[in-house]
Structures are given as structure tokens and as C-alpha cells.
Design a protein around this motif. Structure first.
Motif, short mmCIF file in Angstrom:
data_model
loop_
_atom_site.label_atom_id
_atom_site.label_comp_id
_atom_site.label_asym_id
_atom_site.label_seq_id
_atom_site.Cartn_x
_atom_site.Cartn_y
_atom_site.Cartn_z
N LEU A 7 0.84 -1.21 0.00
CA LEU A 7 0.00 0.00 0.00
C LEU A 7 0.87 1.25 0.00
CD1 LEU A 7 -2.60 -1.14 2.68
CD2 LEU A 7 -2.86 -1.22 0.20
N PRO A 8 1.59 1.49 -1.10
CA PRO A 8 2.50 2.65 -1.10
C PRO A 8 1.79 3.99 -1.00
CG PRO A 8 2.29 1.73 -3.30
CD PRO A 8 1.60 0.78 -2.35
N TYR A 9 0.50 4.02 -1.32
CA TYR A 9 -0.26 5.27 -1.26
C TYR A 9 -1.29 5.25 -0.13
CZ TYR A 9 1.75 5.48 -5.93
OH TYR A 9 2.62 5.45 -6.99
N GLY A 10 -1.05 4.42 0.88
CA GLY A 10 -1.96 4.35 2.00
C GLY A 10 -3.16 3.47 1.73
N PRO A 11 -4.20 3.58 2.57
CA PRO A 11 -5.35 2.69 2.44
C PRO A 11 -6.14 2.88 1.14
CG PRO A 11 -5.74 4.35 4.12
CD PRO A 11 -4.32 4.49 3.71
N ASN A 12 -5.93 3.97 0.45
CA ASN A 12 -6.64 4.22 -0.82
C ASN A 12 -5.73 3.95 -2.02
OD1 ASN A 12 -9.01 4.97 0.53
ND2 ASN A 12 -8.25 7.05 0.80
N THR A 13 -4.75 3.09 -1.86
CA THR A 13 -3.78 2.81 -2.92
C THR A 13 -4.47 2.39 -4.22
OG1 THR A 13 -1.91 2.34 -1.47
CG2 THR A 13 -1.91 1.25 -3.61
N ALA A 14 -5.47 1.53 -4.14
CA ALA A 14 -6.14 1.06 -5.37
C ALA A 14 -6.75 2.24 -6.14
CB ALA A 14 -7.20 0.02 -5.03
N ALA A 15 -7.43 3.13 -5.44
CA ALA A 15 -8.04 4.29 -6.11
C ALA A 15 -6.97 5.22 -6.67
CB ALA A 15 -8.95 5.05 -5.14
N VAL A 16 -5.88 5.42 -5.93
CA VAL A 16 -4.79 6.28 -6.41
C VAL A 16 -4.19 5.70 -7.69
CG1 VAL A 16 -2.48 7.16 -5.88
CG2 VAL A 16 -4.29 7.26 -4.15
N ARG A 17 -3.95 4.40 -7.69
CA ARG A 17 -3.40 3.76 -8.89
C ARG A 17 -4.33 3.91 -10.08
NH1 ARG A 17 -0.91 -1.44 -5.82
NH2 ARG A 17 1.18 -0.58 -5.53
N ARG A 18 -5.63 3.68 -9.85
CA ARG A 18 -6.59 3.83 -10.96
C ARG A 18 -6.63 5.28 -11.44
NH1 ARG A 18 -9.19 -0.20 -7.96
NH2 ARG A 18 -10.49 1.27 -6.84
N PHE A 19 -6.56 6.25 -10.51
CA PHE A 19 -6.53 7.65 -10.91
C PHE A 19 -5.32 7.92 -11.80
CE2 PHE A 19 -5.03 12.01 -10.34
CZ PHE A 19 -6.16 12.73 -10.73
N LEU A 20 -4.15 7.46 -11.38
CA LEU A 20 -2.93 7.68 -12.17
C LEU A 20 -3.04 7.03 -13.55
CD1 LEU A 20 -0.24 7.22 -9.40
CD2 LEU A 20 -0.95 9.38 -10.47
N GLN A 21 -3.60 5.83 -13.61
CA GLN A 21 -3.79 5.16 -14.90
C GLN A 21 -4.75 5.94 -15.79
OE1 GLN A 21 -5.13 1.39 -13.42
NE2 GLN A 21 -3.05 0.53 -13.30
N ARG A 22 -5.85 6.38 -15.22
CA ARG A 22 -6.84 7.14 -15.99
C ARG A 22 -6.26 8.49 -16.42
NH1 ARG A 22 -12.27 6.27 -14.46
NH2 ARG A 22 -12.74 7.77 -16.08
N LEU A 23 -5.50 9.11 -15.53
CA LEU A 23 -4.85 10.39 -15.84
C LEU A 23 -3.90 10.22 -17.02
CD1 LEU A 23 -4.61 13.33 -14.79
CD2 LEU A 23 -2.68 12.55 -13.42
N ALA A 24 -3.11 9.16 -17.01
CA ALA A 24 -2.15 8.90 -18.09
C ALA A 24 -2.86 8.66 -19.42
CB ALA A 24 -1.27 7.71 -17.73
N ALA A 25 -4.07 8.15 -19.37
CA ALA A 25 -4.81 7.86 -20.59
C ALA A 25 -5.64 9.03 -21.10
CB ALA A 25 -5.73 6.65 -20.35
N LEU A 26 -5.74 10.11 -20.30
CA LEU A 26 -6.53 11.27 -20.73
C LEU A 26 -5.93 11.94 -21.95
CD1 LEU A 26 -7.33 13.37 -17.52
CD2 LEU A 26 -8.94 12.07 -18.91
N PRO A 27 -6.76 12.46 -22.82
CA PRO A 27 -6.22 13.33 -23.86
C PRO A 27 -5.57 14.54 -23.17
CG PRO A 27 -8.51 12.78 -24.31
CD PRO A 27 -8.21 12.29 -22.93
N PRO A 28 -4.41 14.97 -23.62
CA PRO A 28 -3.72 16.10 -22.97
C PRO A 28 -4.62 17.32 -22.75
CG PRO A 28 -2.27 15.07 -24.55
CD PRO A 28 -3.62 14.43 -24.73
#
Length: 137
Positions: A7-28
């Protein structure tokens, strides 16, 4: 495996990872629009209060390591998006620092969501809620 590794991002690690993945996939342009919404939001008192509450929540929940862990990947991603926007006639409001700052507020609010009042979380996450809705994480 240690808790920190799991849990490198604390108890909400799964949501943080999904946010980062979705952010990376956003059109600039979508990220740039969120950064501009963030810049407008910074001007109001509700934002300042929510930002203060976030700092306290991170400190009191001992999630400084989680904050540090997310900064590097986020800054690198913002630099790549900024470079892409610049190659397509981007504007100064979408420089890497502005992109990173806006996303950092959202991702840190996810890291400390369980320690923030719902209105503070909503304020900090608002610039991204249209493009990465919280309920989809």
C-alpha cells in the motif's frame, strides 16, 4: 511483503493507482482543462480551507511517505503531457508545473480521503471529477 510495499499510497492505494492510470490515458487537452479549472478554484476561500485541511490530514495520518511516493510519477507524467501540449500550440497555463499541481491536489485528496471532510475532498478533487469521476475509481 510489507504494508508499505503493498500500500505505497496508504489505504486508498487502489483508487490512487486507478486515478494515475486514468490520468495517463486522458487526452492532454482534458488534463489541461482540469488544470485551468484548478487555477480558477485556487482563488476562493473554500479551496484554501480544503488545502489546509489536506495538509493536516496528510500529516496527522502519517502519509508523508505516500505523498512523496506519488510526486515523482505525477511530475514525470505532467512533463510528458506538457511537452505534448507544447508541440501542439499549448498555452502557459498548461506548463508541466500547472499540470502537476492540479493533479497533485486531486491525488493527495485521494490519499487522505478517509481523513478529509467530504466537502474538502470534493473541493480538491473537483477539477478532475468530470474527466476521472471519483465514483469510477
Amino acid at each position: 511483503m510489507t504494508d508499505a510495499a503493498q500500500l505505497p499510497y496508504g489505504p486508498n492505494t487502489a483508487a490512487v493507482r486507478r486515478f494515475l492510470q486514468r490520468l495517463a490515458a486522458l487526452p492532454p487537452r482534458s488534463w489541461a482543462d482540469a488544470a485551468q479549472r484548478y487555477a480558477r478554484l485556487q482563488r476562493n476561500a473554500a479551496f484554501a480551507s480544503a488545502d489546509d485541511a489536506l495538509a493536516v490530514a496528510i500529516e496527522r495520518s502519517a502519509r508523508d511517505d505516500a505523498r512523496r511516493a506519488v510526486v515523482g510519477p505525477l511530475v514525470r507524467l505532467a512533463a510528458n503531457v506538457s511537452q505534448d501540449l507544447g508541440a501542439h500550440g499549448g498555452d502557459p497555463a498548461t506548463d508541466a508545473d500547472a499540470l502537476a499541481e492540479s493533479a497533485l491536489a486531486a491525488v493527495l485528496s485521494l490519499i487522505a480521503e478517509d481523513r478529509l471532510a467530504p466537502d474538502a475532498f470534493a473541493t480538491l478533487y473537483a477539477p478532475f471529477n468530470d474527466v476521472v469521476p471519483r465514483d469510477t475509481l
